[in-house]
Design an enzyme around this catalytic site. Structure first.
Site, PDB file in Angstrom:
ATOM      1  NE  ARG A  81      -3.119  -2.958   0.175  1.00  0.00           N
ATOM      2  CZ  ARG A  81      -3.618  -3.781  -0.844  1.00  0.00           C
ATOM      3  NH1 ARG A  81      -3.350  -3.410  -1.942  1.00  0.00           N
ATOM      4  NH2 ARG A  81      -4.316  -4.725  -0.623  1.00  0.00           N
ATOM      5  CG  ASN A  94       0.799  -8.876   6.103  1.00  0.00           C
ATOM      6  OD1 ASN A  94       0.255  -8.953   6.719  1.00  0.00           O
ATOM      7  ND2 ASN A  94       0.420  -8.158   4.932  1.00  0.00           N
ATOM      8  CE  LYS A 137      -2.646  -8.836   8.871  1.00  0.00           C
ATOM      9  NZ  LYS A 137      -2.427  -8.000   7.542  1.00  0.00           N
ATOM     10  CD  GLU A 152      -5.724  -8.990   5.749  1.00  0.00           C
ATOM     11  OE1 GLU A 152      -6.684  -8.422   4.593  1.00  0.00           O
ATOM     12  OE2 GLU A 152      -4.678  -8.200   6.080  1.00  0.00           O
ATOM     13  CG  ASP A 186      -9.036  -2.788   5.159  1.00  0.00           C
ATOM     14  OD1 ASP A 186      -8.111  -2.422   6.024  1.00  0.00           O
ATOM     15  OD2 ASP A 186      -8.676  -3.650   4.058  1.00  0.00           O
ATOM     16  CD  GLU A 219      -3.785  -0.196  11.926  1.00  0.00           C
ATOM     17  OE1 GLU A 219      -3.125  -0.525  10.879  1.00  0.00           O
ATOM     18  OE2 GLU A 219      -4.078  -1.125  12.950  1.00  0.00           O
ATOM     19  CD  GLU A 229      -5.460  -0.876   1.485  1.00  0.00           C
ATOM     20  OE1 GLU A 229      -5.598  -2.084   0.916  1.00  0.00           O
ATOM     21  OE2 GLU A 229      -5.066  -0.484   2.674  1.00  0.00           O
TER      22      GLU A 229
END
Length: 720
Positions: A186, A228, A305, A309, A383, A405, A411
């Site tokens: 992103r 991630n 995280k 996902e 999101d 956050e 994005e």
């Protein structure tokens, strides 16, 4: 011939000089160009005659250097730097703490300033008029120096100052989603700023400029790699690289956080499990924490995280988020480290409304987390959509510190090419009343700790920074970085006041420029909402890359990845029914919001289709049928962008040519893509409504099949 060559050489020199001084956006809001208003310049030169700055810590040296550079640029002359003051001269700017300014002053207001705050005061020391910048800590002095320079940059009156400021939130963090291969998830401003291959041995000067920019707006923490996460982040090789960057950031009060991968004990530790209740796993993390803090003694902590996902987490072993977070918290506790545990979770196995899943998972765990754990909650339950109601977790976990956050990188709001100023979005969320403790329980009071007396408070913003020369991919996207920092410091500031500051510091103090440009900025977010997702529509963008409209997508493997899951358009109507007769997401809000959101007649129209599936002929507040209102809103968004183009065109002669042309080109892209969004969405939704687009509006230029067949395999921001 000699004359020809002489003229040619002169032209080359002129071109080179012009190119060298062209505005490219690198200096952000710290330009420090000369004050052009003669009256203001004379007053500043009379009021600032020297800088008195005893003390030699790293933050104090940074403050001295910034003040010296800034004042030299703004006033067009050097002022003396006095390290060991004797007799003060009139107009001295005196900076320091009670320790470094011993005998030169001590102010009762410092109690209000706290650990990171400051006072700026037109004062007298030994009957000599001076400007005093004072704080309890050296970092507070640095923040005060930047604020004083902000006053000068915006041509504020400095003749009678009495300012006391302190941050409302303790930990004000940037989350970078940068990968170790330098791609950025992103990210729309080039590759990652962090050149891991050259670290730790080579430190780009740009790293210091990054720290300066963040300190100038009060950001005091940064997580540099993707949530991630990659387990290599915790290897000795990469810890040395992080330690080198920590050394650059430390003088500016910025602490590093490490985005850690849950399965690191397996991937780099040689264990067969990452079960948080396994003593071997617990010991591995304790040993790793000891190793980290030997190299980075002021590390802020971990960002995690997990079980989201596809990321590994404690749920892989049948353990709760609390059991996972607490294991890491215990490892960090001896060093004062925090765990920032993200609440962005949703599961393919959970067939309930995706908007409900984070609340359902985390609300029962309230009070079960260690004292040094914060739960990091996105501003909305889906999101980072162009517009969402605030996340129902805010206010629902009084025994567990919740942190906000926000997403700074755009994005879902046009990447770097659309001019979308996000401060109004942030303010809408921060100012929203949760009613957790009755009326007046705003989201901002949750995250600043005042509503539930949290021991730790924090806010995070997903960075829009890359290695593009202008840092953020476009000049106006810098404003979102700036606005995030200013609101993290003081969430009571208005979006308008922040835009005014940023424009004056970044472009010019000319009112003829600032006022029209500010109006353009303040209307830009609503315009994007209108031409993308009006009336509470959401998540109807292209698959994976999230570039452009694709409300027709329905074939993805997980239902909640498909836009049709969210808009639910059919012959009867459009919208997601989250009322008590639908998914009952409304019941996650406190009264009276749950009753308001349950009733389409009382639901604010900006969230109408978020909470309700309504007939195409439903009568909206304007008196128009729902279909006609959708058509109106989509066209209103396009028209606003066209007005932005006209406004920008009128400002051509008031700023530098390079940045004018850059913004002009991007506004043309935005107009083209706003039309694309409008036409593609209306053409698709029309297949369900069966109603015409009224003739007073532009008709779509292409068929639905044309829009469906558009493909963007290399759209930016996928991140590796």
């Amino acid at each position: 011939m000699k004359i020809f060559f002489a003229r040619l050489c002169l032209l080359v020199l002129i071109f080179a000089a012009t190119a060298a001084t062209a505005e490219d956006g690198y200096r952000l809001w710290l330009r420090y160009d000369p004050v052009t208003d003669e009256k203001t310049l004379r007053e500043y030169r009379r009021s600032i005659t020297s800088i008195v700055a005893p003390g030699d810590s790293q933050p104090l040296r940074a403050a001295k250097e910034e003040l010296s550079t800034g004042i030299r640029g703004l006033l067009g002359k050097d002022v003396p730097m006095v390290e060991k003051p004797g007799t003060l001269e009139k107009g001295a700017v005196v900076i320091g703490t009670p320790r470094t300014l011993r005998g030169l002053g001590g102010k009762a207001e410092l109690q209000q300033a706290g650990k990171e705050g400051f006072i700026i005061e037109s004062s007298r020391i030994d009957d000599t008029p001076v400007t005093l910048i004072m704080a309890n800590t050296d970092i507070g002095v640095l923040y005060g120096a930047y604020h004083f320079l902000r006053l000068l940059q915006t041509h504020s009156d400095i003749g009678s100052l009495k300012i006391v400021q302190s941050p409302r939130i303790q930990h004000r963090v940037l989350n970078h989603w940068d990968n170790l291969d330098r791609t950025v998830e992103r990210g729309y401003a080039g590759f990652s700023l962090w050149d891991w291959h050259k670290l730790p041995d080579y430190l780009y000067p740009r790293y210091t400029d990054y720290a300066r920019a963040n300190a100038s707006i009060g950001i005091n923490g940064a997580s540099l790699t993707n949530v991630n996460a990659n387990a290599l982040v915790l290897s000795g090789q990469y810890l040395d690289k992080f330690a080198a960057l920590a050394g650059v950031f430390r003088p500016y009060g910025i602490r590093l956080y490490l985005a850690v991968r849950w399965s690191s004990p397996i991937e780099i530790g040689g264990l067969k499990s990452a079960d948080p209740l396994d003593p071997k796993v617990q010991q591995w993390w304790k040993d790793k924490a000891e190793e980290i803090y030997r190299k980075i003694p002021d590390l802020g902590g971990f960002l995690v995280k997990a079980n989201s996902e596809g990321q590994p987490g404690p749920g892989d072993y049948g353990r709760s988020h609390a059991e996972g977070a607490n294991m890491l918290a215990d490892a960090l506790a001896p060093y004062g480290g925090l765990v920032m545990w993200r609440a962005f979770v949703y599961s393919a196995e959970d067939r309930t409304d995706r908007a409900k899943q984070a609340y359902n998972e985390f609300k029962p765990l309230d009070g079960k987390f260690r004292d040094n754990v914060l739960i990091q909650v996105k501003n909305g339950a889906i999101d980072f959509q162009p517009r969402e109601p605030f996340h129902p977790l805010f206010g629902a976990m009084p025994e567990t510190p919740l942190m906000m956050e926000f997403q700074i990188t755009k994005e879902y709001t046009g990447f770097a090419t659309h001019l979308v100023y996000l401060a109004p979005q942030y303010k809408e969320v921060l100012d929203a009343d949760t009613y957790a403790n009755g009326e007046g329980s705003q989201v901002a009071k949750v995250i600043d700790g005042s509503l539930h007396d949290y021991s730790h408070t924090a806010i995070a913003g997903v960075s829009n920074i890359g290695n593009d020369r202008n840092w953020s991919g476009s000049h106006f996207d810098q404003a979102n970085w700036y606005a995030y920092g200013r609101l993290a410091w003081d969430h009571t500031l208005s979006a308008e006041a922040i835009a005014d500051e940023w424009l004056r510091m970044t472009f010019t103090n000319s009112t003829a420029f600032v006022e029209p440009a500010k109006r353009m900025m303040l209307g830009s977010w609503q315009a994007a909402v209108d031409y993308m997702t009006p009336l509470g529509l959401h998540h109807i963008m292209g698959t994976g890359h999230h570039y452009g409209p694709a409300p027709w997508v329905s074939e993805l493997s997980r239902p909640e990845w498909n836009p049709v899951y969210y808009h639910r358009a059919d012959k009867q109507g459009i919208g997601f029914d989250r009322t008590r007769s639908g998914s009952d997401a409304v019941s996650q809000y406190f009264p009276p919001l749950n009753e308001i959101f349950n009733d389409p007649e009382r639901t604010p129209e900006k969230f109408l289709l978020w909470f309700h599936h309504l007939p195409w002929d439903y009568k909206t507040d304007s008196g128009r049928k729902l279909w006609d209102e959708l058509v109106y809103r989509y066209n209103q968004g396009v028209n606003t962008v066209r007005e932005m183009q006209k406004t920008w065109s009128s400002l051509k002669d008031l700023i530098d040519e390079q940045r004018y042309r850059d913004v002009e080109a991007f506004l043309a892209i935005q107009e083209k893509e706003a039309v694309w969004w409008r036409d593609a969405c209306l053409t698709y939704f029309q297949t369900f409504s069966g109603m015409p687009i009224p003739k007073q509006y532009e008709q779509p230029a292409h068929t639905l099949e044309y829009y469906k067949n558009l493909s963007f395999p290399f759209a930016p921001g996928r991140g590796g």
